[in-house]
Design an enzyme around this catalytic site. Structure first.
Site, PDB file in Angstrom:
ATOM      1  N   SER A 286       0.857  -1.201   0.000  1.00 47.21           N
ATOM      2  CA  SER A 286       0.000   0.000   0.000  1.00 47.21           C
ATOM      3  C   SER A 286       0.882   1.235   0.000  1.00 47.21           C
ATOM      4  CB  SER A 286      -0.861   0.019   1.261  1.00 47.21           C
ATOM      5  OG  SER A 286      -1.514   1.274   1.384  1.00 47.21           O
TER       6      SER A 286
ATOM      7  N   TYR B 244      -1.543  -1.098  10.355  1.00 39.29           N
ATOM      8  CA  TYR B 244      -1.701  -1.277   8.903  1.00 39.29           C
ATOM      9  C   TYR B 244      -0.533  -0.656   8.156  1.00 39.29           C
ATOM     10  CZ  TYR B 244      -3.808  -1.071   4.246  1.00 39.29           C
ATOM     11  OH  TYR B 244      -4.055  -1.202   2.898  1.00 39.29           O
TER      12      TYR B 244
HETATM   13  N1  LIG Z   1      -8.722  -0.494  -1.482  1.00 39.42           N
HETATM   14  C1  LIG Z   1      -7.675   0.273  -1.407  1.00 39.42           C
HETATM   15  O1  LIG Z   1      -7.738   1.480  -1.669  1.00 39.42           O
HETATM   16  C2  LIG Z   1      -6.323  -0.315  -1.033  1.00 39.42           C
HETATM   17  C3  LIG Z   1      -5.225   0.552  -1.048  1.00 39.42           C
HETATM   18  C4  LIG Z   1      -3.977   0.039  -0.750  1.00 39.42           C
HETATM   19  C5  LIG Z   1      -3.828  -1.308  -0.465  1.00 39.42           C
HETATM   20  N2  LIG Z   1      -4.920  -2.126  -0.447  1.00 39.42           N
HETATM   21  C6  LIG Z   1      -4.680  -3.543  -0.154  1.00 39.42           C
HETATM   22  O2  LIG Z   1      -5.327  -4.345  -1.124  1.00 39.42           O
HETATM   23  C7  LIG Z   1      -5.684  -5.602  -0.543  1.00 39.42           C
HETATM   24  C8  LIG Z   1      -7.169  -5.860  -0.782  1.00 39.42           C
HETATM   25  O3  LIG Z   1      -7.907  -4.834  -0.128  1.00 39.42           O
HETATM   26  P1  LIG Z   1      -9.400  -4.422  -0.518  1.00 39.42           P
HETATM   27  O4  LIG Z   1      -9.464  -2.954  -0.468  1.00 39.42           O
HETATM   28  O5  LIG Z   1      -9.805  -5.148  -1.741  1.00 39.42           O
HETATM   29  O6  LIG Z   1     -10.161  -4.986   0.793  1.00 39.42           O
HETATM   30  P2  LIG Z   1     -11.541  -5.773   0.967  1.00 39.42           P
HETATM   31  O7  LIG Z   1     -12.551  -5.284   0.012  1.00 39.42           O
HETATM   32  O8  LIG Z   1     -11.823  -5.696   2.416  1.00 39.42           O
HETATM   33  O9  LIG Z   1     -11.175  -7.275   0.552  1.00 39.42           O
HETATM   34  C9  LIG Z   1     -10.346  -8.058   1.383  1.00 39.42           C
HETATM   35  C10 LIG Z   1     -10.328  -9.482   0.863  1.00 39.42           C
HETATM   36  O10 LIG Z   1      -9.491 -10.267   1.714  1.00 39.42           O
HETATM   37  C11 LIG Z   1     -10.263 -11.331   2.301  1.00 39.42           C
HETATM   38  N3  LIG Z   1      -9.790 -11.548   3.666  1.00 39.42           N
HETATM   39  C12 LIG Z   1      -9.802 -10.674   4.706  1.00 39.42           C
HETATM   40  N4  LIG Z   1      -9.314 -11.261   5.807  1.00 39.42           N
HETATM   41  C13 LIG Z   1      -8.985 -12.536   5.459  1.00 39.42           C
HETATM   42  C14 LIG Z   1      -8.459 -13.651   6.166  1.00 39.42           C
HETATM   43  N5  LIG Z   1      -8.186 -13.601   7.488  1.00 39.42           N
HETATM   44  N6  LIG Z   1      -8.250 -14.811   5.491  1.00 39.42           N
HETATM   45  C15 LIG Z   1      -8.541 -14.900   4.166  1.00 39.42           C
HETATM   46  N7  LIG Z   1      -9.048 -13.887   3.450  1.00 39.42           N
HETATM   47  C16 LIG Z   1      -9.282 -12.721   4.098  1.00 39.42           C
HETATM   48  C17 LIG Z   1     -11.734 -10.852   2.230  1.00 39.42           C
HETATM   49  O11 LIG Z   1     -12.696 -11.911   2.226  1.00 39.42           O
HETATM   50  P3  LIG Z   1     -13.366 -12.466   3.623  1.00 39.42           P
HETATM   51  O12 LIG Z   1     -13.773 -11.272   4.417  1.00 39.42           O
HETATM   52  O13 LIG Z   1     -14.508 -13.336   3.200  1.00 39.42           O
HETATM   53  O14 LIG Z   1     -12.288 -13.256   4.270  1.00 39.42           O
HETATM   54  C18 LIG Z   1     -11.696 -10.152   0.879  1.00 39.42           C
HETATM   55  O15 LIG Z   1     -11.758 -11.096  -0.160  1.00 39.42           O
HETATM   56  C19 LIG Z   1      -5.317  -5.513   0.928  1.00 39.42           C
HETATM   57  O16 LIG Z   1      -4.046  -6.101   1.137  1.00 39.42           O
HETATM   58  C20 LIG Z   1      -5.260  -4.019   1.173  1.00 39.42           C
HETATM   59  O17 LIG Z   1      -4.434  -3.685   2.251  1.00 39.42           O
HETATM   60  C21 LIG Z   1      -6.173  -1.652  -0.704  1.00 39.42           C
END
Ligand SMILES: NC(=O)c1ccc[n+]([C@@H]2O[C@H](COP(=O)([O-])OP(=O)(O)OC[C@H]3O[C@@H](n4cnc5c(N)ncnc54)[C@H](OP(=O)(O)O)[C@@H]3O)[C@@H](O)[C@H]2O)c1
Length: 259
Positions: free
Chosen positions: A149, A163
């Site tokens: 991130s 985080y």
């Molecule tokens: N969105 C952004 O702007 C952004 C920016 C920078 C970095 N990121 C990074 O991108 C990645 C995805 O984020 P996102 O924004 O797409 O978040 P999200 O919508 O909350 O999706 C998270 C995903 O991870 C799964 N997950 C969460 N905890 C888990 C666990 N203990 N075991 C297995 N699966 C798990 C969730 O499914 P379940 O809840 O069913 O387990 C879901 O599929 C993360 O690493 C985040 O830090 C996101």
């Protein structure tokens, strides 16, 4: 020379957290590129349903697991051992976040964030090394892609201490593992996304006009789109990206580094 440099047909990939948000953007991009994609997340029903949906465009298999636990990582690892003896691409995307004022930041949330964002990518990669090695060659290395991130590149406005530290951690872990695995022809890179709409960032988009306000603070004047994320993963997974290792690539519209 340029012909087929982004070709991925016939490869196998795992995308953790592939059931929604950024993981789903990546899984969909890979399935449409002809990759056999395994997705994993905790909620089994959702994971199964998403895999069935993505399978309309190719092949997607659901393996639900809780990656915050050693038994969840073991379960995913052993399922993949039998279902994907050669694994070309591992995308460690599943992540979680927690925000609280410094004085009140709960130790259990700190541990949970680190378990999912840093320990799980490390142990899952460790577990999948035999399959990654089986797919790797000097001409076409196997690829590990960790989702970091921009919060790990610069101090964020939000009070998400565990985080931001975990994301700086996964960036450095990616470089360290790249160094250890380069001799086996496995590349390891991290992508540092900027702002993408997802469940994790939903709270930022809730007020009317929020997206426009957020976009205007980003040098390229917009938030991230699915193809920004899928495109970077396809690049890193294909012949086009086969000479890149140990890199942390911001995909953020210039948010972390430009004025
Ligand atoms: N969105 C952004 O702007 C952004 C920016 C920078 C970095 N990121 C990074 O991108 C990645 C995805 O984020 P996102 O924004 O797409 O978040 P999200 O919508 O909350 O999706 C998270 C995903 O991870 C799964 N997950 C969460 N905890 C888990 C666990 N203990 N075991 C297995 N699966 C798990 C969730 O499914 P379940 O809840 O069913 O387990 C879901 O599929 C993360 O690493 C985040 O830090 C996101």
């Amino acid at each position: 020379m340029g012909e087929g440099i982004f070709e991925l047909k016939g490869k196998s990939a795992v995308v953790t957290g592939g059931s929604r948000g950024i993981g789903l953007m990546i899984a969909e991009g890979l399935v449409k590129a002809g990759v056999r994609v395994f997705i994993s997340s905790r909620k089994a029903e959702v994971c199964d349903e998403v895999a069935a949906n993505l399978s309309k465009d190719g092949e997607c298999i659901s393996i639900p697991a809780d990656l915050s636990t050693a038994s969840g990582i073991d379960h995913l690892g052993s399922e993949l051992e039998s279902q994907a003896p050669e694994l070309h691409i591992l995308v460690n995307n599943a992540g979680t976040a927690w925000g609280a004022p410094l004085e009140e930041y709960p130790p259990e949330s700190f541990n949970k964030v680190w378990a999912v964002n840093v320990q799980a990518p490390f142990h899952l990669t460790q577990k999948l090394l035999p399959q990654l090695k089986a797919a790797a060659s000097p001409e076409d290395p196997a690829r590990v892609i960790n989702i970091g991130s921009i919060d790990g590149l610069r101090v964020p406005a939000l009070e998400n201490y565990a985080y931001s530290a975990s994301k700086a951690g996964i960036h450095q872990l990616s470089r360290h593992m790249a160094s250890a695995l380069v001799g086996h022809f496995i590349t390891v890179n991290a992508i540092a996304p900027g702002l993408f709409p997802s469940r994790m960032t939903k709270f930022m988009f809730e007020n009317e006009g929020a997206e426009q306000a957020l976009a205007s603070a980003i040098p390229l004047q917009r938030v991230g789109r699915p193809e920004d994320m899928a495109g970077t993963v396809i690049f890193l997974s294909s012949r086009a990206g086969s000479y890149v290792t140990g890199a942390v690539i911001p995909v953020d519209g210039g948010a972390a580094t430009l004025r």
